[in-house]
Design an enzyme around this catalytic site. Structure first.
Site, PDB file in Angstrom:
ATOM      1  N   SER A  17      46.352  23.440  24.284  1.00  0.00           N
ATOM      2  CA  SER A  17      45.622  24.630  23.864  1.00  0.00           C
ATOM      3  C   SER A  17      45.540  24.701  22.344  1.00  0.00           C
ATOM      4  O   SER A  17      46.506  24.400  21.639  1.00  0.00           O
ATOM      5  CB  SER A  17      46.316  25.892  24.396  1.00  0.00           C
ATOM      6  OG  SER A  17      45.723  27.042  23.859  1.00  0.00           O
ATOM      7  N   LYS A  60      42.579  35.892  34.780  1.00  0.00           N
ATOM      8  CA  LYS A  60      41.845  36.957  34.093  1.00  0.00           C
ATOM      9  C   LYS A  60      41.542  38.148  34.997  1.00  0.00           C
ATOM     10  O   LYS A  60      41.351  39.268  34.510  1.00  0.00           O
ATOM     11  CB  LYS A  60      40.557  36.402  33.479  1.00  0.00           C
ATOM     12  CG  LYS A  60      40.828  35.419  32.339  1.00  0.00           C
ATOM     13  CD  LYS A  60      39.556  34.943  31.668  1.00  0.00           C
ATOM     14  CE  LYS A  60      39.877  33.971  30.546  1.00  0.00           C
ATOM     15  NZ  LYS A  60      38.683  33.566  29.783  1.00  0.00           N
ATOM     16  N   GLU A  72      36.816  50.331  28.547  1.00  0.00           N
ATOM     17  CA  GLU A  72      35.579  50.456  29.318  1.00  0.00           C
ATOM     18  C   GLU A  72      34.923  49.097  29.543  1.00  0.00           C
ATOM     19  O   GLU A  72      34.397  48.819  30.618  1.00  0.00           O
ATOM     20  CB  GLU A  72      34.604  51.405  28.601  1.00  0.00           C
ATOM     21  CG  GLU A  72      35.001  52.867  28.689  1.00  0.00           C
ATOM     22  CD  GLU A  72      35.148  53.326  30.145  1.00  0.00           C
ATOM     23  OE1 GLU A  72      34.257  52.994  30.961  1.00  0.00           O
ATOM     24  OE2 GLU A  72      36.137  54.009  30.449  1.00  0.00           O
ATOM     25  N   ASP A  97      36.864  38.207  25.355  1.00  0.00           N
ATOM     26  CA  ASP A  97      35.960  37.086  25.647  1.00  0.00           C
ATOM     27  C   ASP A  97      34.507  37.507  25.423  1.00  0.00           C
ATOM     28  O   ASP A  97      33.660  36.697  25.050  1.00  0.00           O
ATOM     29  CB  ASP A  97      36.122  36.623  27.098  1.00  0.00           C
ATOM     30  CG  ASP A  97      37.243  35.618  27.270  1.00  0.00           C
ATOM     31  OD1 ASP A  97      37.666  35.013  26.263  1.00  0.00           O
ATOM     32  OD2 ASP A  97      37.705  35.438  28.411  1.00  0.00           O
ATOM     33  N   TYR A 197      36.194  24.017  25.372  1.00  0.00           N
ATOM     34  CA  TYR A 197      36.194  23.578  23.975  1.00  0.00           C
ATOM     35  C   TYR A 197      36.964  22.285  23.756  1.00  0.00           C
ATOM     36  O   TYR A 197      36.942  21.718  22.659  1.00  0.00           O
ATOM     37  CB  TYR A 197      36.790  24.677  23.077  1.00  0.00           C
ATOM     38  CG  TYR A 197      38.218  25.031  23.407  1.00  0.00           C
ATOM     39  CD1 TYR A 197      39.274  24.323  22.852  1.00  0.00           C
ATOM     40  CD2 TYR A 197      38.516  26.063  24.290  1.00  0.00           C
ATOM     41  CE1 TYR A 197      40.596  24.646  23.156  1.00  0.00           C
ATOM     42  CE2 TYR A 197      39.819  26.392  24.601  1.00  0.00           C
ATOM     43  CZ  TYR A 197      40.852  25.683  24.030  1.00  0.00           C
ATOM     44  OH  TYR A 197      42.162  25.988  24.351  1.00  0.00           O
ATOM     45  N   GLY A 218      32.679  25.752  23.553  1.00  0.00           N
ATOM     46  CA  GLY A 218      33.319  27.056  23.521  1.00  0.00           C
ATOM     47  C   GLY A 218      34.296  27.291  22.388  1.00  0.00           C
ATOM     48  O   GLY A 218      34.998  28.306  22.394  1.00  0.00           O
TER      49      GLY A 218
END
Length: 409
Positions: A17, A60, A72, A97, A197, A218
């Site tokens: 990562s 996620k 929201e 994101d 990415y 990405g």
């Protein structure tokens, strides 16, 4: 005890990562990687031994029940990729994101309004992408899943799509070299985007490049969402220009430098000096071939011929080229096989090390001993030229050659 904030990234398989390096450039807090199995996720979140978290595949949507409140945006999208522990200990779920994907489209100059878009995948990243496209006024957003009404078997009925986004992990490190779809299906694409990415150019993006379709990976999305997450972790605003600066720096630091050129052109010697100058690791593909075969290169040629050698070379090249931040020295004939070009291009700046044929040695080089180097160069010269991003001349001092490559970077 340190008074630094404790932040990090949670996911099931985090691999290499880039997030710790990015957050290290954004603010001064601890940022760790937490690889968690599904069974470990709940207990980890409930212990609350952190101040802020980013969330990646496949959690996620899974983390939502553990959040005491959602913004929201996170609520409407149905996906959380940033969690902040508030002063009272409760967890607030954000979706940064969205900020990242909007930055990606803006930076790429993508025009979405009134156009049909196809999104691959149905996970948390897909939900964010769908929301962004709809908010930007896409005429139609089609979501492709494995078994839904719109799936990979009938995807051709959407051949008129203008925008294609991969929101799946297909093609991501370490399982590189595969594409989720065949771009020949689509006849009107104006942009192809991949939230992956690593590698810098997934197979999907490589295929888009071959067709002249504007495309982007990405990395910018990752940096932009990290900036937005950092602002929520610290409560402090960060200048938007920081995204461009960090993205460029990450591209320089993670991109391999791959040296190609004639046998004896100095790839190993120059590679060693370049690696030392950059503080990187040198990987010699020929050495990796010897490790894989368990014998020397002349012995491989004697036993299996050039064809057998090239097969092992391709395997070694695929393994090495998927890594990041290396200096890679290749064999002289690596460009003679078309199947090698995509692995070479996925993560590397390709430098053609050009040396006068009169200066090329022949000892220990099977093909150099059995062929005229002049004739070999005539055949390979257009292949080197087509594969290379730049040329470095190696007829002078080692220092001068290394300097040329550093300037090209």
């Amino acid at each position: 005890m340190s008074d630094k904030k404790r932040c990090g990234l949670i996911g099931e398989k985090l691999g290499h990562s880039f997030s710790p390096a990015i957050h290290g450039k954004l603010a001064d807090y601890e940022y760790r990687l937490y690889e968690l199995s599904p069974g470990q996720l709940g207990p980890f979140l409930e212990k609350k031994e952190y101040d802020g978290l980013n969330v990646t595949i496949p959690y996620k949507k899974t983390v939502i029940p553990y959040c005491d409140e959602l913004t929201e945006a996170a609520k409407s999208i149905g996906s959380v990729n940033t969690i902040v522990k508030r002063a009272d200990g409760t967890l607030l779920g954000h979706n940064t994101d969205y900020d990242g994907f909007m930055w990606l489209l803006k930076n790429a100059g993508a025009q979405v309004q009134g156009k049909k878009a196809v999104v691959l995948g149905t996970g948390g990243a897909s939900l964010t992408v769908q929301a962004a496209l709809r908010n930007l006024g896409a005429a139609q957003v089609v979501v492709i899943s494995r078994s839904g009404e719109d799936n990979y078997e009938n995807i051709a009925r959407h051949s008129d799509a203008k925008i294609l986004i991969n929101a799946t992990p297909v093609g991501m490190y370490p399982k590189t070299g595969v594409s989720p779809v065949d771009l020949d299906v689509f006849t009107a694409l104006e942009g192809v985007f991949d939230v992956v990415y690593n590698p810098a150019k997934t197979q999907l993006l490589l295929e888009a490049e071959k067709r002249g379709i504007p495309c982007a990976n990405g990395l910018g999305m990752l940096v932009a969402q990290a900036k937005a997450a950092c602002e929520r972790f610290t409560g402090q605003p960060i200048d938007d220009e920081k995204v461009y600066t960090i993205k460029a720096e990450m591209e320089r630091n993670t991109r391999n430098v791959m040296l190609i050129g004639m046998p004896g052109s100095g790839k190993s010697t120059v590679g060693a000096a370049l690696a030392e100058s950059l503080g990187r690791r040198l990987v010699d593909v020929d050495e990796r071939i010897v490790e894989m075969a368990g014998c020397s290169i002349p012995e491989i040629f004697a036993k299996d011929g050039e064809e057998g050698f090239r097969q092992i070379e391709h395997q070694a090249l695929c393994e090495v080229s998927k890594e990041s931040g290396l200096v890679i020295a290749t064999g002289g004939g690596v460009v003679t096989r078309p199947e090698n070009l995509d692995p070479m291009r996925q993560n590397s700046l390709i430098v053609w090390l050009l040396r006068d044929t009169a200066l090329l040695p022949k000892d220990g080089r099977p093909l150099s001993q059995t062929n005229s180097l002049t004739e070999m160069f005539k055949v390979r010269e257009p292949l080197y030229r087509a594969a290379a991003d730049c040329i470095a001349y190696n007829n002078g001092s080692l220092e001068d050659t290394v300097k040329q490559i550093l300037e090209a970077m």
